[in-house]
Design a protein around this motif. Structure first.
Motif, PDB file in Angstrom:
ATOM      1  N   PRO A 176      -0.373  -3.899   5.835  1.00  0.00           N
ATOM      2  CA  PRO A 176      -0.269  -4.709   4.615  1.00  0.00           C
ATOM      3  C   PRO A 176       0.550  -4.067   3.504  1.00  0.00           C
ATOM      4  CG  PRO A 176      -2.496  -4.809   5.477  1.00  0.00           C
ATOM      5  CD  PRO A 176      -1.747  -3.805   6.318  1.00  0.00           C
ATOM      6  N   ASP A 177       0.521  -2.721   3.395  1.00  0.00           N
ATOM      7  CA  ASP A 177       1.211  -2.075   2.277  1.00  0.00           C
ATOM      8  C   ASP A 177       2.546  -1.441   2.664  1.00  0.00           C
ATOM      9  OD1 ASP A 177      -0.169  -0.320   3.871  1.00  0.00           O
ATOM     10  OD2 ASP A 177      -0.715   1.052   2.255  1.00  0.00           O
ATOM     11  N   LYS A 178       2.782  -1.218   3.970  1.00  0.00           N
ATOM     12  CA  LYS A 178       4.029  -0.567   4.375  1.00  0.00           C
ATOM     13  C   LYS A 178       4.234  -0.683   5.877  1.00  0.00           C
ATOM     14  CE  LYS A 178       1.686   3.912   4.698  1.00  0.00           C
ATOM     15  NZ  LYS A 178       1.674   5.328   4.249  1.00  0.00           N
ATOM     16  N   LYS A 179       5.450  -0.322   6.305  1.00  0.00           N
ATOM     17  CA  LYS A 179       5.759  -0.226   7.728  1.00  0.00           C
ATOM     18  C   LYS A 179       5.606   1.225   8.148  1.00  0.00           C
ATOM     19  CE  LYS A 179      10.053  -0.633   9.181  1.00  0.00           C
ATOM     20  NZ  LYS A 179      11.331  -1.288   9.539  1.00  0.00           N
ATOM     21  N   ILE A 180       4.850   1.464   9.199  1.00  0.00           N
ATOM     22  CA  ILE A 180       4.621   2.819   9.680  1.00  0.00           C
ATOM     23  C   ILE A 180       5.490   3.068  10.904  1.00  0.00           C
ATOM     24  CG2 ILE A 180       2.913   4.401  10.660  1.00  0.00           C
ATOM     25  CD1 ILE A 180       0.793   2.946   9.014  1.00  0.00           C
ATOM     26  N   SER A 181       6.204   4.193  10.905  1.00  0.00           N
ATOM     27  CA  SER A 181       7.075   4.556  12.021  1.00  0.00           C
ATOM     28  C   SER A 181       6.638   5.884  12.616  1.00  0.00           C
ATOM     29  CB  SER A 181       8.535   4.677  11.552  1.00  0.00           C
ATOM     30  OG  SER A 181       9.008   3.455  11.066  1.00  0.00           O
TER      31      SER A 181
END
Length: 358
Positions: A176-181
């Protein structure tokens, strides 16, 4: 009075929807109950749940027989209680003396395999199960990204983007708050991670398509289809779900927003407008008919369609237990129609006779 049962895994879920449906029941000579499948007593078949009191507009503890009409709103996960309820509902749907509004759809893989034999096959993303981390990782093509998804899942949970780059595997997921890589420095570590995933849930793999708008935001078209009182399929609403810039999904649970279909359509090149709208209309016209030729009767569908910048159109997901957030956000005036629809359709099924709907 007719009795109408809302089945759920948790009595507090979909609180607004269930209560708004129940508020409209009394005027239709219907009494509303809500309950979990596990609350059905196996010997007496009496149910412990809640009855809606139209005087106080509150749900009250009650014991009652299995209702005349059953509306399955159970969203299953891999938990003991969920699995127990899933088995009970499966058994209930085999009974000829019970009337369900709709019987639901199978998992994504079974649905793909069935529709791949239909005229809608060209619009489907090729899907296959992941059986081992090693064979999956080794089968990835350099710079040819894929998505992996739980075979039984909803609301965008557990969807990962994977790409093979040199000797590395890049994995991304929207939160919901960011894209995780995350980057796995070698294939075996990536394969071990995939093996852990598929031990917990069954997964499938699909090619990744760049379904991006002019600002590089992922988007899709969500359409709510529903049967009217007479049992005819109607398009209730089409809306655009747009995700975060450079995100993977347009899913609302990953921070997406809702806008109108018309505002998106106006941005299309004139040369594409007529073609794309006609193709989407054709898909939405034929999809519910084809599904009911293959599977037991349905009541409603949420259909997600993606459009690439080159005009290619893809059916991304089909949900037989859709939400109403898109429809109510775009057209709040639809609320009475949406909340009354299950009651009206269910009542008509009873009046016409159960036999023709088994």
């Amino acid at each position: 009075m007719l009795s109408f049962g809302l089945m759920t895994l948790n009595l507090s879920s979909e609180e607004t929807y269930f209560s708004e449906v129940a508020k409209r029941a009394y005027a239709l000579d219907i009494v509303c109950y809500r309950f979990t499948p596990s609350a059905i007593h196996p010997l007496t078949e009496k149910v412990t749940g809640e009855r809606f009191n139209p005087t106080t507009n509150n749900w009250e503890l009650a014991e009652f027989p299995l209702p005349d009409i059953l509306y399955d709103r159970c969203f299953y996960r891999d938990t003991p209680h969920s699995n127990q309820c899933k088995a009970i509902v499966k058994w209930l749907k085999t009974r000829k003396d019970l009337l369900f509004l709709g019987h639901g759809l199978p998992n994504k893989l079974e649905l793909y395999e069935a529709l791949s034999q239909s005229e809608l096959a060209p619009y489907l993303l090729h899907s296959k199960p992941i059986t081992s981390g090693e064979s999956f990782i080794n089968g990835l093509v350099q710079q040819d990204p894929v998505l992996i998804k739980p075979v039984s899942g909803s609301q965008g949970r557990g969807i990962y983007y994977l790409e093979k780059s040199q000797r590395e595997i890049i994995v991304q997921i929207d939160k919901p708050d960011k894209k995780i890589s995350h980057i796995f420095p070698d294939y075996q570590r990536a394969a071990d991670w995939v093996n852990k995933l598929i031990k917990q849930h069954h997964y499938l793999v699909q090619p990744y398509k760049e379904l991006l708008d002019e600002n590089n935001h992922p988007f899709d078209i969500r359409t709510l289809l529903q049967k009217d009182e007479a049992g005819n399929w109607q398009e209730i609403c089409k809306g655009i779900r747009t995700g975060k810039k450079e995100g993977i999904l347009s899913n609302l649970h990953a921070g997406g927003i809702i806008t109108t279909f018309e505002s998106w359509k106006e941005l299309l090149p004139i040369s594409q407008q007529e073609y794309i709208c006609a193709e989407i209309a054709d898909i939405l016209l034929h999809l519910p008919i084809i599904l009911e030729q293959i599977f037991p009767p349905l009541f409603e569908l949420g259909v997600d369609i993606g459009v690439c910048k080159n005009g290619a159109i893809w059916i991304l997901d089909i949900n037989s237990k859709p939400g109403r957030k898109v429809a109510l956000s775009i057209n709040p005036e639809l609320s009475d129609q949406l909340y009354s629809a299950p009651l009206l359709y269910g009542k008509n099924l009873v009046l016409q006779g159960k036999e023709s709907y088994q």
